[in-house]
Structure formats: C-alpha cells, structure tokens
Design an enzyme around this catalytic site. Structure first.
Site, PDB file in Angstrom:
ATOM      1  N   ASP A 103       0.818  -1.114  -0.006  1.00  0.00           N
ATOM      2  CA  ASP A 103       0.166  -0.009  -0.029  1.00  0.00           C
ATOM      3  C   ASP A 103       0.857   1.444   0.093  1.00  0.00           C
ATOM      4  O   ASP A 103       0.655   2.021  -0.671  1.00  0.00           O
ATOM      5  CB  ASP A 103      -0.812   0.126   1.266  1.00  0.00           C
ATOM      6  CG  ASP A 103      -1.826  -1.175   1.253  1.00  0.00           C
ATOM      7  OD1 ASP A 103      -2.383  -1.602   0.427  1.00  0.00           O
ATOM      8  OD2 ASP A 103      -1.500  -1.851   2.320  1.00  0.00           O
ATOM      9  N   GLU A 144       2.121  -6.388  -5.191  1.00  0.00           N
ATOM     10  CA  GLU A 144       1.950  -5.734  -6.398  1.00  0.00           C
ATOM     11  C   GLU A 144       3.338  -4.867  -7.019  1.00  0.00           C
ATOM     12  O   GLU A 144       3.494  -4.866  -8.053  1.00  0.00           O
ATOM     13  CB  GLU A 144       0.695  -4.747  -6.144  1.00  0.00           C
ATOM     14  CG  GLU A 144       0.314  -3.870  -7.292  1.00  0.00           C
ATOM     15  CD  GLU A 144      -0.967  -3.120  -7.175  1.00  0.00           C
ATOM     16  OE1 GLU A 144      -1.905  -3.616  -6.801  1.00  0.00           O
ATOM     17  OE2 GLU A 144      -0.874  -1.969  -7.664  1.00  0.00           O
TER      18      GLU A 144
HETATM   19  O1  TRH Z   1       4.566  -6.268   0.726  1.00  0.00           O
HETATM   20  P1  TRH Z   1       3.689  -6.646  -0.242  1.00  0.00           P
HETATM   21  O2  TRH Z   1       3.171  -8.022   0.172  1.00  0.00           O
HETATM   22  O3  TRH Z   1       2.401  -5.783  -0.383  1.00  0.00           O
HETATM   23  C1  TRH Z   1       0.985  -6.216  -0.539  1.00  0.00           C
HETATM   24  C2  TRH Z   1       0.528  -6.239  -1.828  1.00  0.00           C
HETATM   25  O4  TRH Z   1       0.633  -5.038  -2.268  1.00  0.00           O
HETATM   26  C3  TRH Z   1      -1.095  -6.764  -1.939  1.00  0.00           C
HETATM   27  O5  TRH Z   1      -1.413  -6.569  -3.294  1.00  0.00           O
HETATM   28  C4  TRH Z   1      -1.569  -5.568  -1.245  1.00  0.00           C
HETATM   29  O6  TRH Z   1      -2.959  -6.159  -0.935  1.00  0.00           O
HETATM   30  C5  TRH Z   1      -1.005  -5.883   0.312  1.00  0.00           C
HETATM   31  O7  TRH Z   1       0.140  -5.422   0.232  1.00  0.00           O
HETATM   32  C6  TRH Z   1      -1.906  -4.837   1.447  1.00  0.00           C
HETATM   33  O8  TRH Z   1       4.314  -6.723  -1.647  1.00  0.00           O
HETATM   34  P2  TRH Z   1       4.536  -5.507  -2.476  1.00  0.00           P
HETATM   35  O9  TRH Z   1       3.337  -5.213  -3.234  1.00  0.00           O
HETATM   36  O10 TRH Z   1       5.853  -6.008  -3.377  1.00  0.00           O
HETATM   37  O11 TRH Z   1       5.362  -4.189  -1.843  1.00  0.00           O
HETATM   38  C7  TRH Z   1       6.656  -4.325  -1.190  1.00  0.00           C
HETATM   39  C8  TRH Z   1       7.151  -3.077  -1.275  1.00  0.00           C
HETATM   40  O12 TRH Z   1       8.350  -3.035  -0.524  1.00  0.00           O
HETATM   41  C9  TRH Z   1       7.530  -2.722  -2.643  1.00  0.00           C
HETATM   42  O13 TRH Z   1       7.317  -1.061  -2.865  1.00  0.00           O
HETATM   43  C10 TRH Z   1       9.050  -2.894  -2.775  1.00  0.00           C
HETATM   44  C11 TRH Z   1       9.369  -2.481  -1.294  1.00  0.00           C
HETATM   45  N1  TRH Z   1      10.693  -3.245  -0.779  1.00  0.00           N
HETATM   46  C12 TRH Z   1      11.949  -2.320  -0.559  1.00  0.00           C
HETATM   47  O14 TRH Z   1      11.495  -1.022  -0.507  1.00  0.00           O
HETATM   48  N2  TRH Z   1      12.875  -2.766   0.323  1.00  0.00           N
HETATM   49  C13 TRH Z   1      13.045  -4.276   0.150  1.00  0.00           C
HETATM   50  O15 TRH Z   1      14.233  -4.498   0.640  1.00  0.00           O
HETATM   51  C14 TRH Z   1      12.029  -5.153  -0.248  1.00  0.00           C
HETATM   52  C15 TRH Z   1      12.116  -6.532  -0.169  1.00  0.00           C
HETATM   53  C16 TRH Z   1      10.817  -4.401  -0.776  1.00  0.00           C
END
Ligand code: TRH
Length: 381
Positions: free
Chosen positions: A16, A274
């Site tokens: 989010d 996402e």
């Molecule tokens: O963390 P998520 O599982 O988020 C989820 C999904 O968006 C899902 O669709 C939604 O319904 C739920 O949240 C509420 O996975 P996502 O979307 O990949 O988000 C991870 C974020 O973290 C992304 O912006 C990348 C960031 N990130 C970093 O900045 N540094 C890191 O080391 C890692 C591993 C991720």
C-alpha cells in the site's frame, strides 16, 4: 501549481505504502505538483524510505509533504485532486470539506493492478457519491493499452540498462550491500514472498542442482522455511546459510531504489504482491510471482489472467514450464514446485530474452502517474 492529496491506509505489508509513495514522488518530480501524502503507518513507511521519521505530524521527503493520517483528523483544505489508494476511504470530515469546496476536487480511487479483461471496461468510470455532490472515478492500472498502465518513473529503463551494462556500478552495489561480488557461474536469486509450503522445495532443488545458487533474502522473509531447511534460528541481517550448492544471505530491508538495483543485479527474482512484482518486470529479468493470496482463491483468476498475457509471446513448451512453476508456487505445492523447477530454469535463455521484450511492451501503455495526471487534467478543464 495544482495540489494533490494522496491517502494511504497501510492494511498490511508494504505494498500500500510502496505504491502510494512511488506515485507521490513521481507526481512531484515529473509533473511539478504540490503533493501531500497522508499515511496512517509511518513505521512501515520508514522501512522502504529511511528518511521518514515516525511520530511526526508533517515532514518532507523527495519533494513530497508527508502527513501522518490519524484520528481526530485535522481540519485540512482539500487539494485539487484527491487520490485514495486501494479504496481506503478518506476521513469523513475531509470528504465533507471536499463537498463544500468550489470547484469540486477531482476524486480518484486508485485500484489494484490486474490483468483481467474486465478492467478495460471499468477503467475511468465515474461513481456519484450517494449523498454528497461529489463523483469518484475508478482508475485501474493494467498491462495493456486502455488501462492506466503500471508505475514507472522517467528514465527507469535507461538507469537499468546503464546498471546492467556496468561492472563498476554493479560492484559498487554489492559493496554497498556488504556482499562479495557474485562468483563466476553462480546464479543470483532474490527471494521476496509470503510464507508458504513451496519455499522449502525450491531451497532443496537449488541445493541439489548442479549450478551454485546465491539466494538473497530480505530480513523477516521466509523465516520458517529457512529455519527448517538450515536448522537454525539465526536469520538476522548479515546471516549466511549454506547447504551443498546453495548459499542464502539475509540482507536488511533496502530502500526502494536499492531494492530496484538488487532486482536488476539478479538472474531471477522471486517477488510478491503488486509493487515488487511490477519492479521485477521492469528489471527485465526472469521472475516468479507470488500473488497476494485472497480468501476462497479470489486471486486465482488474476494469476491466470497475467500468465495468459505474459506467456502469449513464448514458445508453447516454455509457456507450459512457466505456468507449471508459477501455479505450483502459488499453491505452495512442495512436490510440484521441486518437480517444475528444472524445466523452468532449462528455459532461462528464452525467459531472459522474453523479459526484455516484455519490459519494452509494458512501456507502450504509458505509466500510471502520467496517465493519471492527464486523466485528472482533462476533468479539471
Ligand atoms: O509487501 P507486499 O506483500 O504488499 C502487499 C501487496 O501490495 C498486496 O497486493 C496488497 O493487497 C497488500 O500489500 C496490502 O508486496 P509488494 O506490493 O511487492 O510491496 C513491497 C514493497 O516493499 C515494494 O514497494 C518494494 C518494497 N521493498 C523495499 O523497498 N525494500 C526491500 O528490501 C523489499 C524486499 C521490498
């Protein structure tokens, strides 16, 4: 200068805030907009953007005003454009102020990303408020023309190309991470996923395979599977775990820009949700996606729709190998994951070429921030 308010309610995880933050900084940087991002969980935010202080009412980062969204909500003059991320419902007092404002703000619900066909019919549709003189528009990101596109800041492909073509940039990156540069012939994999049964199976397949694998895992990810496989609970950042041909390194959560570089630097990226899913596509490297699991398998059609689109340009047997592993991974089916891995990776050259083609094709639909800004400009005219 037009003003935008973006509301983000962190339901769980980082997606989010990951999406909202990317959108906010891009609108400020590329469209010169005055952007205020309202976030109800600054602690999660600070994990992906260490500039952010917790417990602070208002602060600035990357040209964006970041405001702590909490109750009671302060009296705030609504912006020209109001975006609620993922139907998070701005506070009632704020919505009442929107209704009282002249001209009325443009109100957008930024929806979840989906490859399903129905998105084309719903993207941009208006929905009048049941009791107030306001209209909310549904803006759907997507992978094809006629949707909102996916998030991508200006210069992203060029930055990735430069990085992937530069030994010096990559060496600097590994050094910043405190890791030795990859050994020749060693497969680099990043692993970001939800807990599920398939992880142990992949660890087993990698350990037993002929190619050495270095697997990079952000802290707090896959902890149960890693503990069980390596027989240890020592999984703090910096931990190194080894078994046969597999080495796992735990790294501290990176900021979004460094995480991008990790995706660019790896031969295969396992991503989820996402935003990391989209960034892995922009990395132009093979990927394995774990969709955010929903009750009663509601996520399954979304997975199928993406697979159909992504595999359309692949030879039939490569498409079958991708589909088999992705399905097994998303079911958490241990036996099937272990069985599907060798065939999937046997197609790595075609998968690599396809990943580059896919990233180019994706760019043709424009990007969410600029498509959304244009959509709102048209409504504000
Ligand atoms: O963390 P998520 O599982 O988020 C989820 C999904 O968006 C899902 O669709 C939604 O319904 C739920 O949240 C509420 O996975 P996502 O979307 O990949 O988000 C991870 C974020 O973290 C992304 O912006 C990348 C960031 N990130 C970093 O900045 N540094 C890191 O080391 C890692 C591993 C991720």
């Amino acid at each position: 200068m037009r003003s935008w308010d973006i509301f983000c309610n962190v339901v769980d995880n980082f997606g989010d805030i990951g999406v909202s933050w990317r959108l906010a900084r891009q609108l400020a940087a590329e469209r010169g907009l005055r952007v205020r991002l309202w976030v109800d969980d600054l602690a999660s935010f600070s994990r992906i953007c260490p500039d952010i202080a917790t417990g602070v009412e208002s602060q600035h980062s990357h040209g964006v005003e970041v405001s702590w969204w909490r109750e009671p909500f302060p009296a705030a003059d609504p912006a020209d454009v109001v975006v609620e991320a993922f139907a998070c419902n701005p506070p009632a007092s704020y919505v009442a102020a929107m209704a009282a404002k002249q001209p009325k703000p443009v109100w957008i619900n930024l929806e979840f990303l989906s490859a399903e066909n129905w998105v084309l019919g719903c993207h941009g549709l208006p929905s009048p408020h049941p009791s107030l003189p306001l209209v909310k528009y549904f803006f759907f990101p997507g992978f094809v023309a006629g949707t909102g596109g996916v998030l991508a800041e200006r210069g992203l492909a060029q930055a990735r190309e430069r990085f992937q073509g530069s030994n010096a940039e990559q060496a600097r990156f590994w050094q910043d991470l405190g890791l030795p540069a990859p050994c020749a012939g060693e497969l680099q994999v990043s692993l970001f996923c939800y807990p599920h049964g398939g992880i142990g199976a992949l660890l087993r397949a990698w350990a037993a395979g002929g190619t050495p694998v270095r697997c990079l895992v952000p802290e707090g990810t896959a902890t149960a599977a890693l503990s069980a496989f390596f027989g240890t609970d020592s999984l703090a950042p910096g931990a190194i775990l080894r078994k046969a041909g597999l080495e796992v390194r735990i790294f501290p959560f990176l900021d979004q820009d460094q995480y991008d570089r990790l995706l660019w630097a790896c031969d295969l990226n396992l991503v989820r949700g996402e935003d990391s899913f989209v960034r892995a596509q922009w990395a132009a490297r093979p990927l394995l996606w774990q969709i955010y699991p929903q009750q009663e398998g509601a996520h399954q059609p979304k997975l199928e729709a993406f697979l159909a689109l992504y595999c359309a340009g692949l030879a039939a047997e490569t498409a079958a190998a991708v589909s088999r592993l992705w399905q097994a991974w998303n079911k958490g089916d241990e036996v099937e994951v272990e069985a599907a891995w060798p065939d999937f990776w046997a197609h790595r050259i075609e998968l690599q070429e396809h990943a580059r083609r896919w990233a180019k094709q994706l760019a043709a639909s424009g990007d969410v921030a600029n498509n959304l800004a244009q959509f709102c400009d048209n409504l504000l005219k």
